[in-house]
Structures are given as C-alpha cells and as structure tokens.
Design a protein around this motif. Structure first.
Motif, PDB file in Angstrom:
ATOM      1  N   GLY A  41      -6.782  -5.781  -0.081  1.00  0.00           N
ATOM      2  CA  GLY A  41      -6.132  -5.523  -1.330  1.00  0.00           C
ATOM      3  C   GLY A  41      -4.256  -5.108  -1.128  1.00  0.00           C
ATOM      4  N   ASP A  42      -3.935  -5.356   0.003  1.00  0.00           N
ATOM      5  CA  ASP A  42      -2.352  -5.108  -0.044  1.00  0.00           C
ATOM      6  C   ASP A  42      -1.856  -6.340  -0.383  1.00  0.00           C
ATOM      7  OD1 ASP A  42       0.054  -5.535   1.674  1.00  0.00           O
ATOM      8  OD2 ASP A  42      -0.148  -3.415   2.087  1.00  0.00           O
ATOM      9  N   ASN A  65       0.694  -1.449  -0.062  1.00  0.00           N
ATOM     10  CA  ASN A  65       0.058  -0.021   0.148  1.00  0.00           C
ATOM     11  C   ASN A  65       0.728   1.131   0.110  1.00  0.00           C
ATOM     12  OD1 ASN A  65      -2.444  -1.323   0.048  1.00  0.00           O
ATOM     13  ND2 ASN A  65      -2.544  -1.370   2.135  1.00  0.00           N
ATOM     14  N   GLY A  66       2.128   1.000  -0.190  1.00  0.00           N
ATOM     15  CA  GLY A  66       3.075   2.262  -0.125  1.00  0.00           C
ATOM     16  C   GLY A  66       3.242   2.982   1.346  1.00  0.00           C
ATOM     17  N   ILE A  67       3.053   2.210   2.250  1.00  0.00           N
ATOM     18  CA  ILE A  67       3.262   2.752   3.642  1.00  0.00           C
ATOM     19  C   ILE A  67       4.623   2.304   4.109  1.00  0.00           C
ATOM     20  CG2 ILE A  67       0.877   3.244   4.393  1.00  0.00           C
ATOM     21  CD1 ILE A  67       1.067   0.435   5.900  1.00  0.00           C
ATOM     22  N   ARG A  68       5.297   1.601   3.177  1.00  0.00           N
ATOM     23  CA  ARG A  68       6.777   1.160   3.786  1.00  0.00           C
ATOM     24  C   ARG A  68       7.661   2.121   4.022  1.00  0.00           C
ATOM     25  NH1 ARG A  68       9.580  -2.421   1.659  1.00  0.00           N
ATOM     26  NH2 ARG A  68       9.405  -1.883  -0.650  1.00  0.00           N
ATOM     27  N   LYS A  69       8.619   2.220   4.949  1.00  0.00           N
ATOM     28  CA  LYS A  69       9.699   3.204   4.983  1.00  0.00           C
ATOM     29  C   LYS A  69      10.553   2.722   3.946  1.00  0.00           C
ATOM     30  CE  LYS A  69      11.173   4.366   8.792  1.00  0.00           C
ATOM     31  NZ  LYS A  69      11.992   4.389  10.155  1.00  0.00           N
ATOM     32  N   VAL A 108       7.048  -4.375  10.738  1.00  0.00           N
ATOM     33  CA  VAL A 108       6.234  -5.856  10.742  1.00  0.00           C
ATOM     34  C   VAL A 108       4.841  -5.157  10.458  1.00  0.00           C
ATOM     35  CG1 VAL A 108       5.280  -7.611  12.223  1.00  0.00           C
ATOM     36  CG2 VAL A 108       7.761  -6.853  12.396  1.00  0.00           C
ATOM     37  N   TYR A 109       4.187  -5.825   9.334  1.00  0.00           N
ATOM     38  CA  TYR A 109       2.959  -5.489   9.019  1.00  0.00           C
ATOM     39  C   TYR A 109       2.060  -6.885   9.244  1.00  0.00           C
ATOM     40  CZ  TYR A 109       4.714  -1.671   6.485  1.00  0.00           C
ATOM     41  OH  TYR A 109       5.213  -0.497   6.277  1.00  0.00           O
ATOM     42  N   GLU A 168      -2.218 -10.060   1.205  1.00  0.00           N
ATOM     43  CA  GLU A 168      -2.806 -11.045   0.518  1.00  0.00           C
ATOM     44  C   GLU A 168      -1.855 -12.350   0.530  1.00  0.00           C
ATOM     45  OE1 GLU A 168      -6.019 -10.910   0.171  1.00  0.00           O
ATOM     46  OE2 GLU A 168      -6.240  -8.815   0.513  1.00  0.00           O
ATOM     47  N   LEU A 169      -0.529 -11.979  -0.097  1.00  0.00           N
ATOM     48  CA  LEU A 169       0.206 -13.195  -0.098  1.00  0.00           C
ATOM     49  C   LEU A 169       0.487 -14.014   1.037  1.00  0.00           C
ATOM     50  CD1 LEU A 169       2.229 -14.747  -1.836  1.00  0.00           C
ATOM     51  CD2 LEU A 169       3.971 -13.086  -1.697  1.00  0.00           C
ATOM     52  N   ALA A 170       0.676 -13.247   2.113  1.00  0.00           N
ATOM     53  CA  ALA A 170       1.166 -13.875   3.486  1.00  0.00           C
ATOM     54  C   ALA A 170      -0.114 -14.736   3.778  1.00  0.00           C
ATOM     55  CB  ALA A 170       1.305 -12.869   4.651  1.00  0.00           C
ATOM     56  N   ASP A 171      -1.503 -14.226   3.416  1.00  0.00           N
ATOM     57  CA  ASP A 171      -2.834 -14.985   4.055  1.00  0.00           C
ATOM     58  C   ASP A 171      -2.743 -16.132   2.982  1.00  0.00           C
ATOM     59  OD1 ASP A 171      -5.430 -14.722   5.056  1.00  0.00           O
ATOM     60  OD2 ASP A 171      -6.082 -14.743   2.817  1.00  0.00           O
ATOM     61  N   ASP A 172      -2.573 -15.967   1.827  1.00  0.00           N
ATOM     62  CA  ASP A 172      -2.909 -17.271   0.881  1.00  0.00           C
ATOM     63  C   ASP A 172      -1.681 -18.249   1.261  1.00  0.00           C
ATOM     64  OD1 ASP A 172      -4.582 -15.905  -0.514  1.00  0.00           O
ATOM     65  OD2 ASP A 172      -3.289 -15.146  -2.305  1.00  0.00           O
TER      66      ASP A 172
END
Length: 153
Positions: A136-137, A3-7, A76-77, A141-145
């Motif tokens: 939609g992040d 989502n573009g919130i990464r440092k 960590v997200y 979503e990849l981690a969830d899958d």
C-alpha cells in the motif's frame, strides 16, 4: 505520500524491477523520484533477456543517474532485499574487495550492474530502506505499476 518514513529534506527514490518470466524475455524497471518540496517525476525502461534482480538494480542505477550529483541526502526505497542488504549490510564492499567472488569462490552475479551502482553512489549521501512490496505504499506501488507497464508496452 508513501508511508511517512521519508526524511524531510531528503530526496526519496522508490525503485522497482519486474520480469515477464524468471528469467524473462522482457523486463522492465521504474524509478519514482520524490523531491523534498513535493515534485514527483518518473523514469522507466525495458530490457530483453533479463532477470528480476537485474531490473531491480537497473531501476536504482537509472534513478540515481536521473537525480545526478547532489548535496542533498537520498533515501532509496526498494522492495528488493537483494539490493537493500547488499548496500546496507556491506555485501557490495565485501564482494568488490574479494575480487567479485562469494565466500565459496563462485562469481557474484550481475557484477556489471554492481560496479555501475558503486559508480553512481560515489560521493552521495545515500541510505537504502526496504519497503514491503504490495503493502500500500503509494510510491512503491507506482514504481511497481510502471515497471510492469514498461515491458508490456
């Protein structure tokens, strides 16, 4: 990329845990590690007779173990408020000081994993951020899958 919130210079760690039932016969966890220069790698695992909260914690622990000791900042997200609030709002330190008991005197659940999390975060520059699940992040979503796939395979 998310989502573009990464440092910009931080390692991003997206984590998720899942359970077939709550508590479940099988559970899975996943961590997606995004390096500042763009490299992405994943780690996953499975456990028997577990809960979603245990899998959420395990994902963070194993993701941080996979990164190892680093001087870089780590963000960590997680879509687990249980994990994020415990780390960001000081719950974990309060529980440890109180002998792993809640204010009402009842024992903290998952003490073994909280102790492991304290160990792996020691000495790291780390920040925990809540990300809304299924919003939609890309990496969440990849981690969830991956977490769901871990216990299905």
């Amino acid at each position: 990329m998310g989502n573009g919130i990464r440092k910009r210079n931080a390692i991003a760690l997206y984590t998720d845990g899942s359970c077939m039932n709550k508590p479940g016969r099988f559970g899975g966890w996943a961590a997606v590690i995004v390096h500042p220069k763009g490299g992405v790698r994943t780690v996953t695992g499975v456990a028997c007779h577990t809960t979603s909260n245990r899998m959420e914690l395990t994902a963070v622990i194993e993701g941080l173990r996979s990164i190892g000791k680093t001087k870089k900042s780590i963000c960590v997200y997680s879509d687990s408020m249980y994990v994020v609030k415990a780390m960001s709002d000081g719950w974990l330190e309060n529980w440890a000081r109180a002998g792993w008991l809640r204010a009402d005197g009842s024992p903290i659940k998952n003490k073994d994993l909280w102790e492991q999390l304290l160990q792996v975060t020691d000495g790291l520059k780390i920040r925990f951020v809540h990300v809304k699940g299924h919003s939609g992040d890309t990496f969440n979503e990849l981690a969830d899958d991956l977490a769901r796939s871990a216990y299905r395979n």
